[in-house]
Design an enzyme around this catalytic site. Sequence first.
Site, short mmCIF file in Angstrom:
data_model
loop_
_atom_site.label_atom_id
_atom_site.label_comp_id
_atom_site.label_asym_id
_atom_site.label_seq_id
_atom_site.Cartn_x
_atom_site.Cartn_y
_atom_site.Cartn_z
N GLU A 44 0.75 -1.42 -0.13
CA GLU A 44 -0.11 0.02 0.22
C GLU A 44 0.86 1.13 0.05
O GLU A 44 0.77 2.10 0.81
CB GLU A 44 -0.79 0.05 1.07
CG GLU A 44 -2.01 -1.03 1.16
CD GLU A 44 -2.95 -1.06 2.32
OE1 GLU A 44 -2.77 -0.17 3.13
OE2 GLU A 44 -3.66 -2.16 2.54
N GLU A 70 -5.18 -8.44 0.85
CA GLU A 70 -6.04 -8.05 2.14
C GLU A 70 -7.17 -7.77 1.67
O GLU A 70 -7.64 -6.93 0.90
CB GLU A 70 -5.41 -6.69 2.76
CG GLU A 70 -3.93 -7.10 3.46
CD GLU A 70 -3.50 -5.61 4.12
OE1 GLU A 70 -4.38 -4.85 4.55
OE2 GLU A 70 -2.20 -5.66 4.24
O1 IFM Z 1 -4.14 -3.13 9.23
C1 IFM Z 1 -4.16 -2.48 7.94
C2 IFM Z 1 -2.95 -2.82 7.02
O2 IFM Z 1 -1.88 -2.64 8.14
C3 IFM Z 1 -2.83 -2.42 6.01
N1 IFM Z 1 -4.06 -2.57 5.22
C4 IFM Z 1 -5.26 -1.99 5.85
C5 IFM Z 1 -5.43 -2.68 7.23
C6 IFM Z 1 -6.85 -2.38 8.02
O3 IFM Z 1 -6.59 -0.86 8.33
#
Ligand code: IFM
Length: 456
Positions: A167, A359
């Site tokens: 990200e 994710e």
């Molecule tokens: O916890 C975070 C993760 O570190 C990165 N993506 C989003 C998740 C939830 O906010």
Amino acid sequence: MTSDTPYPAGFAWGVATAAYQIEGAVDEGGRGPSIWDAFERQEGAIFHGESAAVATDHYHRWESDLDLMAELGIPAYRLSLSWSRLQPRGEGALNPEGVAFYRALLAGCRARGIEPYVTLYHWDLPLALHERGGWPARETAVCFGEYAALVAEELGDLAEHWTTINEPVCASFLSYSWGMQAPGHRDETEAVRAAHHLLLAHGLALAAFRERRPQAKLGITNLVSNLAPASEAPADRAARDQVDVRFNRVFLEPVYRGSYGADVVAVFGEHGLTLDEVEGGLVRPGDLALISAPADFAGVNHYTNTLIAADPEGWGGARMIQVEPTPTTFDWSDTPEALREVLLRVSREYTGLPLYVTENGAAFADYATPDGTVHDPERIHYLAGYTAAVGEAIAAGADVRGYFLWSFLDNFEWSHGYSKRFGIVYVDYPTQTRIPKDSAHWYRDFIAQHTPGRTS
Ligand code: IFM
């Protein structure tokens, strides 16, 4: 593909975590400080002044955590390496204790039949590199390439799939412009410089890793939000396009098309992004070839489904409104069609590479009942919808090869401290007791049902 499941054979069903959010042991094993250790100490930076110094104590409990993962029938695990545990000052030889820890962890996954998917950077920049300029400085990207080369040599035999950066939008804009993540700056020029250097770091790491581990499968993970205008009014439509450039396109275009498009440069040109590569500039000759060098997969993280309304006071002249229903404790939506749309968009507009949902998940106000169980029907509802949406995207032509649920354990949710519980395993922080939530049992059964040849 079998007749009763849309997911292809070999589909990777997994869970995800990140080092800083679970490991704790910040002063052990030769680890150096990261920007998050320093950010935590800033007044008001973290909810209730909480700290990740212990987090879920995974550094000490990794074996029982992997045992639990195996008991829950989870075949793939996306985890990140702490750069400052492996290279305490962000340069020089790797720390042998850090290498030993991660070698044991990765081998421990494999010994339990769990395939590790490893991320090289999930936001915990060594503090020493921050003191030399951090991500706004080009040198940080160069150091990251060198770190990736050493990781490839020392750990590259223990996993097949490697993600360079997690990200970049968070590690740049949320960190250097919005002030809500480490190092907590509010400077748009720094954020744009950080964004380009994070992408350059991806390119340098990809090349370094590829050279040393030609069999490895490599890619970057972008956060991709689903965005729609709040109304048909031209101002709202224009605001939506602005946010799309700022949130999605500034990262997707250079990686998958090899250039910052004209719209991106129109928004960020004043901060140094250029269509052409400029000697001595932010975007230098050779950068875009490195950034867009062929990868093996595209990582997509997805959480938010957002309506955009024009608002002169907001970032890029826009205000973000989550699509309803928004039952999660972040006020993020439970609208699975957004994940389907995001996967189709990335595959149709940007890349034919295999996609991994690296994710996806949701936080709810989970608690342990007196009989020691944790009931999270909202999360089961969410997961049933989003996993089905992945199936729909596949049926509509997206080449999705895996889904990693965020997260395995409740953990340290950055500036929100421990107030957001994303895990399918509940963590009672004072005792560090783990309790699989109902969703963990649901996911175990779901995986068994959708993995040919497996039974729960
Ligand atoms: O916890 C975070 C993760 O570190 C990165 N993506 C989003 C998740 C939830 O906010």
